[in-house]
Enzyme design. Structure first.
Site, PDB file in Angstrom:
ATOM      1  N   ASP A  55       1.833  -0.686  -1.742  1.00 46.81           N
ATOM      2  CA  ASP A  55       2.393  -0.349  -3.058  1.00 46.81           C
ATOM      3  C   ASP A  55       3.860  -0.781  -3.117  1.00 46.81           C
ATOM      4  O   ASP A  55       4.507  -0.684  -4.154  1.00 46.81           O
ATOM      5  CB  ASP A  55       2.202   1.133  -3.406  1.00 46.81           C
ATOM      6  CG  ASP A  55       2.950   2.067  -2.483  1.00 46.81           C
ATOM      7  OD1 ASP A  55       3.484   1.603  -1.441  1.00 46.81           O
ATOM      8  OD2 ASP A  55       3.021   3.278  -2.790  1.00 46.81           O
ATOM      9  N   ASP A  94      -3.449  -0.034  -0.442  1.00 43.31           N
ATOM     10  CA  ASP A  94      -2.567   1.138  -0.413  1.00 43.31           C
ATOM     11  C   ASP A  94      -2.797   1.961  -1.686  1.00 43.31           C
ATOM     12  O   ASP A  94      -2.596   1.445  -2.800  1.00 43.31           O
ATOM     13  CB  ASP A  94      -1.121   0.606  -0.399  1.00 43.31           C
ATOM     14  CG  ASP A  94      -0.146   1.550   0.257  1.00 43.31           C
ATOM     15  OD1 ASP A  94      -0.573   2.599   0.777  1.00 43.31           O
ATOM     16  OD2 ASP A  94       1.056   1.208   0.256  1.00 43.31           O
ATOM     17  N   GLU A 126      -0.272   8.151   1.843  1.00 40.15           N
ATOM     18  CA  GLU A 126       0.918   8.742   2.458  1.00 40.15           C
ATOM     19  C   GLU A 126       0.796  10.257   2.567  1.00 40.15           C
ATOM     20  O   GLU A 126       0.272  10.912   1.657  1.00 40.15           O
ATOM     21  CB  GLU A 126       2.158   8.393   1.618  1.00 40.15           C
ATOM     22  CG  GLU A 126       2.458   6.906   1.596  1.00 40.15           C
ATOM     23  CD  GLU A 126       3.716   6.572   0.789  1.00 40.15           C
ATOM     24  OE1 GLU A 126       4.464   7.495   0.396  1.00 40.15           O
ATOM     25  OE2 GLU A 126       3.951   5.378   0.561  1.00 40.15           O
ATOM     26  N   GLU A 193       6.640   5.488   9.758  1.00 39.92           N
ATOM     27  CA  GLU A 193       7.752   4.768   9.115  1.00 39.92           C
ATOM     28  C   GLU A 193       9.056   5.564   9.233  1.00 39.92           C
ATOM     29  O   GLU A 193       9.083   6.788   8.997  1.00 39.92           O
ATOM     30  CB  GLU A 193       7.454   4.522   7.628  1.00 39.92           C
ATOM     31  CG  GLU A 193       8.625   3.822   6.922  1.00 39.92           C
ATOM     32  CD  GLU A 193       8.318   3.251   5.542  1.00 39.92           C
ATOM     33  OE1 GLU A 193       7.166   3.353   5.092  1.00 39.92           O
ATOM     34  OE2 GLU A 193       9.263   2.710   4.924  1.00 39.92           O
TER      35      GLU A 193
END
Ligand code: KIV
Length: 275
Positions: A55, A94, A126, A193
């Site tokens: 994304d 994503d 996420e 991340e």
């Protein structure tokens, strides 16, 4: 590694099972973002193992400040192009903000669209503990899920900016708990991340599933970069990014040379004209 081994490997599609074996063997793997057919084909041919239709397209393709405006239809559009260019790499779509946060039913519907309408072989979303039930639901629908913990760009407003996560005792414990929750829920891999390198190493050693780092140090099982960052196509990439080629500068030079030749009536010449 010999050329024969490398080309033999390239003939086989990467699967969630082969990635698990790579982790067991301690054999690092690669993921790059891709948003279209041309780059998907180049990266696939170069032996990149996974292509993520991130994304991040909101930033690098659409020019937004965040990934938040990206829609599921836009991810599907880009995933179709990438899937057409990938013969060996595993294609991961994503799930964008708003396509899975309402709940597990919403999440599984979005994930199924990525596979059925766009040709993705897996989806990424996420979050950790808060999205575990959605990961479970998608996995039950037979769609492999990649988690994403630590700095999660879709939470930019809640985080108060793009900040390194997992610092301090409570921060470390939170990222670790999120990574464990993602594994428990059945994800086949997890992106780490924006966390300290030693935490990336600790999580990678503890989890059975492969970790894929971006700004998470060298201890992860695989590494991912946004293609625009590693090819020098963006402005001011984060400090963890290594630029492998200055494509932005080369493209600007080529455009200037074209403009100069047209303005000076040097192009097209007879070599580049039909007779
Ligand atoms: O959207 C994206 O490109 C990502 C990577 C940074 C992992 O999520």
């Amino acid at each position: 590694m010999s050329t024969v081994t490398a080309s033999a490997r390239r003939e086989h599609r990467i699967t969630v099972q082969s990635l698990a074996q790579r982790k067991e063997r301690g054999d690092p793997f690669t993921m790059l973002t891709a948003y279209d057919f041309t780059f998907a084909r180049i990266f696939d041919g170069a032996g990149i193992d996974l292509l993520l239709v991130g994304d991040s397209l909101g930033n690098v393709v659409q020019g937004h400040d965040t990934t938040l405006p990206v829609t599921l239809d836009e991810v599907l559009y880009h995933t179709r192009m990438v899937a057409r260019g990938a013969n060996r790499a595993l294609v991961v779509a994503d799930l964008p903000f708003g396509s899975y946060q309402v709940g597990p039913e919403d999440a599984v519907r979005s994930a199924i669209r990525c596979v059925k309408e766009a040709g993705a072989q897996a989806v990424k979303l996420e979050g950790g503990t808060t999205v575990a039930s959605s990961i479970e639901r998608i996995v039950r629908a037979q769609v492999p899920v990649m988690g994403h913990v630590g700095l999660t760009p879709q939470s930019v407003n809640a985080m108060g900016g793009y900040r390194v996560q997992g610092r301090g005792e409570a921060g470390r414990a939170q990222v670790l708990e999120d990574a464990r929750a993602v594994q428990e829920a059945g994800a086949f891999a997890v992106v780490l991340e924006g966390i300290p390198a030693d935490l990336g190493t600790e999580i990678s050693a503890e989890l059975c599933i492969p970790t894929i780092g971006i700004g998470a140090g060298p201890g992860c099982d695989g590494q991912v970069l946004v293609m625009h960052d590693m090819l020098g196509l963006g402005d001011s990439p984060p400090s963890f990014v290594k630029q492998y080629a200055p494509l932005g500068a080369l493209a600007a030079e080529a455009a200037k040379a074209f403009a100069e030749e047209v303005e000076n009536r040097k192009f097209p010449d007879s070599m580049h004209s039909y007779r």
